[in-house]
Design an enzyme around this catalytic site. Structure first.
Site, PDB file in Angstrom:
ATOM      1  N   HIS A   1      10.638  13.918  64.203  1.00 60.16           N
ATOM      2  CA  HIS A   1       9.599  14.902  64.101  1.00 60.16           C
ATOM      3  C   HIS A   1       8.345  14.092  64.735  1.00 60.16           C
ATOM      4  O   HIS A   1       7.517  13.545  64.374  1.00 60.16           O
ATOM      5  CB  HIS A   1       9.066  14.902  62.439  1.00 60.16           C
ATOM      6  CG  HIS A   1       7.915  15.779  62.298  1.00 60.16           C
ATOM      7  ND1 HIS A   1       7.646  16.727  63.020  1.00 60.16           N
ATOM      8  CD2 HIS A   1       7.021  15.567  61.294  1.00 60.16           C
ATOM      9  CE1 HIS A   1       6.564  17.395  62.563  1.00 60.16           C
ATOM     10  NE2 HIS A   1       5.951  16.898  61.424  1.00 60.16           N
TER      11      HIS A   1
ATOM     12  N   CYS B   1       1.130  19.267  62.511  1.00 64.52           N
ATOM     13  CA  CYS B   1       2.527  19.335  62.894  1.00 64.52           C
ATOM     14  C   CYS B   1       2.732  20.862  63.500  1.00 64.52           C
ATOM     15  O   CYS B   1       4.024  20.776  64.080  1.00 64.52           O
ATOM     16  CB  CYS B   1       3.325  19.453  61.505  1.00 64.52           C
ATOM     17  SG  CYS B   1       3.010  18.088  60.603  1.00 64.52           S
TER      18      CYS B   1
END
Lengths: 380, 121
Positions: free
Chosen positions: A324, A80
């Site tokens: 995201h 991430c």
């Protein structure tokens, strides 16, 4: 080291966009960033591209699609934190005097990759075999935080409520709907205490930033937004007795960043933090020094981290509402800070914002408290 | 019972001779400090404390839900990840003990609350 400015930023809307290619998303973000900086594509000397699951060479594929090839392109994967790591690598090279203009790109298409929870299935780890999933790894932290620090389900829900309220004000956000605490708490359980609306969505999107050396910074379309610090660390083992409510990886990254920028946490005006799950934002408050250890639940409850409060966190809507797209997230956080520090954030503008902080935490190795954590500080 | 993750009849763990880091998998090198060798093999105490847990409701396809997973501390020195069975009425800091499998698929051991099912399975 030379001073480096973020001269231009751009991003696509985040959300499920199965009909769009990663090339199309990436190109849109790059064109926005170039326009924002007021430069042509031929000024770029190198590109750093963050992507986590795109299958490789995403940077070249996007630039080739724009009819632009030949320059150094480095593809960066750090879960991430891929986009944040790409940003840091680009910053290092401009600061070191190697390049004067570098493109940072983050792009991801998740809608055709995952349906439901993301598991931690790189090679098989013992924890994964026994059922550890990504949301569960955060739920384990949440349960201990509740037991040890008295954090409540309502406080966890407040993170989601706040970030969705902010997301309503962001035209780039995936979700632009208000949620009540009851709606958050009563949504489907994913990993107790985390419910569906406490988990970020899988998204498609791209974001881009143009970094320039100080000597060029004042000739750009906008006044400079300086990179005051960019820190990156990797995680340490969870297979030992340690305080799991304390985000050690974030605290270490924050320490490097604050030292580098020579500022204190109290000087931060606005922050974008990694709220992949609600508890993630609470432990980030503590590790970043926004409140005392264990006090994250009380901080969100106080309203100080909402727009209009002392230190608005995730005015963009955060990962929970904005979405995201893994590799794009870190670059999108930078874009939001740049807009905030320039005073261009529209309805979600934080007043008198001069210093902004971005925190991105990559996970995915079950035995570690994180794969990578990046903390970036920008200032006008 | 076949060896799996270093587990035979009883649950053994390996403790690094330098830093004390503990793993259930037979280590070639300490994953915490880099010390070579598998360290000291020790048998974990019968009873431990549930450091934290979660009950998982959304899992990959083919895995039965709900199920509980968590970290169990032994003598405040050893922390082991595993399934907790059954998954009702769990509380942080409750006493749990090891139970032998096999249970579901690859699960060879789990932890059970000490006041329920003391006999193991």
């Amino acid at each position: 080291m030379r001073r480096v400015s973020v001269a231009g930023v751009g991003m696509t809307t985040f959300g499920k966009q199965p009909e769009r290619s990663i090339e199309s998303l990436g190109e849109e973000a790059i064109r926005e960033a170039l326009k924002d900086a007021g430069i042509e594509v031929d000024r770029i000397e190198a590109t750093y591209c963050g992507n986590a699951v795109g299958g490789g060479s995403v940077g070249q594929r996007i630039l080739h699609g724009m009819g632009f090839g030949g320059l150094p392109v480095v593809n960066v994967e750090n879960a991430c934190a891929s986009g944040s790591t790409a940003f840091r690598e680009a910053w290092l090279l401009v600061a070191a005097g190697i390049y004067d203009v570098v493109l940072v790109l983050g792009a991801e298409k998740l809608s055709n990759r995952f349906d439901g929870v993301i598991t931690l299935d790189r090679d098989v780890e013992a924890e994964t075999e026994m059922g550890l999933t990504m949301p569960a790894s955060y739920a384990l932290i949440a349960q201990r935080h509740m037991a040890e620090h008295g954090t409540t389900r309502e406080q966890l829900a407040q993170i989601s409520v706040k970030n969705h309220r902010h997301g309503c004000l962001n035209p780039h956000a995936q979700y632009r709907a208000q949620l009540t605490p009851d709606q958050v708490i009563n949504s489907r359980l994913i990993a107790d205490p985390l419910t569906l609306y406490q988990c970020c969505p899988n998204s498609d999107g791209a974001a881009a930033a143009i970094l320039v050396a100080e000597k060029l910074a004042r000739a750009m379309r906008h006044p400079p937004v300086w990179v005051l610090a960019s820190a990156l660390v990797s995680g340490t083992s969870l297979r030992r007795v340690r305080d799991m409510t304390w985000s050690d990886i974030a605290a270490r990254a924050a320490h490097f960043a604050y030292t580098q920028a020579q500022i204190a946490p109290s000087e931060i005006d606005v922050a974008e933090v990694h709220d992949a799950f609600t508890i993630g934002e609470i432990v980030a408050y503590e590790a970043l020094g926004f409140c005392a250890r264990g006090g994250g639940g009380h901080l969100v409850e106080s309203g100080e981290t909402a727009l209009g409060g002392r230190l608005p966190v995730n005015p963009s809507g955060g990962l929970l509402a904005k979405g995201h797209p893994v590799g794009a997230t870190g670059v999108a956080q930078i874009a939001e800070l740049v807009w905030q520090l320039r005073g261009e954030a529209g309805e979600r503008q934080v007043r008198n914002a001069h210093i902004g902080l971005a925190h991105t935490l990559g996970g995915g190795v079950a035995a570690l408290d994180g794969v990578a954590c990046a903390v970036t500080i920008l200032g006008t | 019972m076949p060896m799996k993750n270093g587990i035979a009849d009883r649950l053994h763990v390996y403790r690094c001779s330098r830093c004390g880091y503990v793993t259930v998998q037979v280590p070639e090198v300490c994953r915490s400090c880099g010390q070579a060798g598998r360290g000291e093999s020790i048998e974990i105490p019968e009873e431990g404390t549930l450091y934290t847990f979660t009950v998982v409701y959304a899992a990959p396809a083919g895995v039965n839900t709900p199920y509980a997973i968590g970290y169990v501390d032994f003598d405040r020195a050893i922390r082991i990840f595993g399934r907790i069975m059954p998954c009702d009425d769990l509380k942080v800091e409750m006493r749990v003990r090891l139970a032998r499998g096999p249970f579901d698929g690859k699960i060879t051991f789990c932890f059970q609350p000490s006041d329920a099912g003391n006999e193991g399975s």
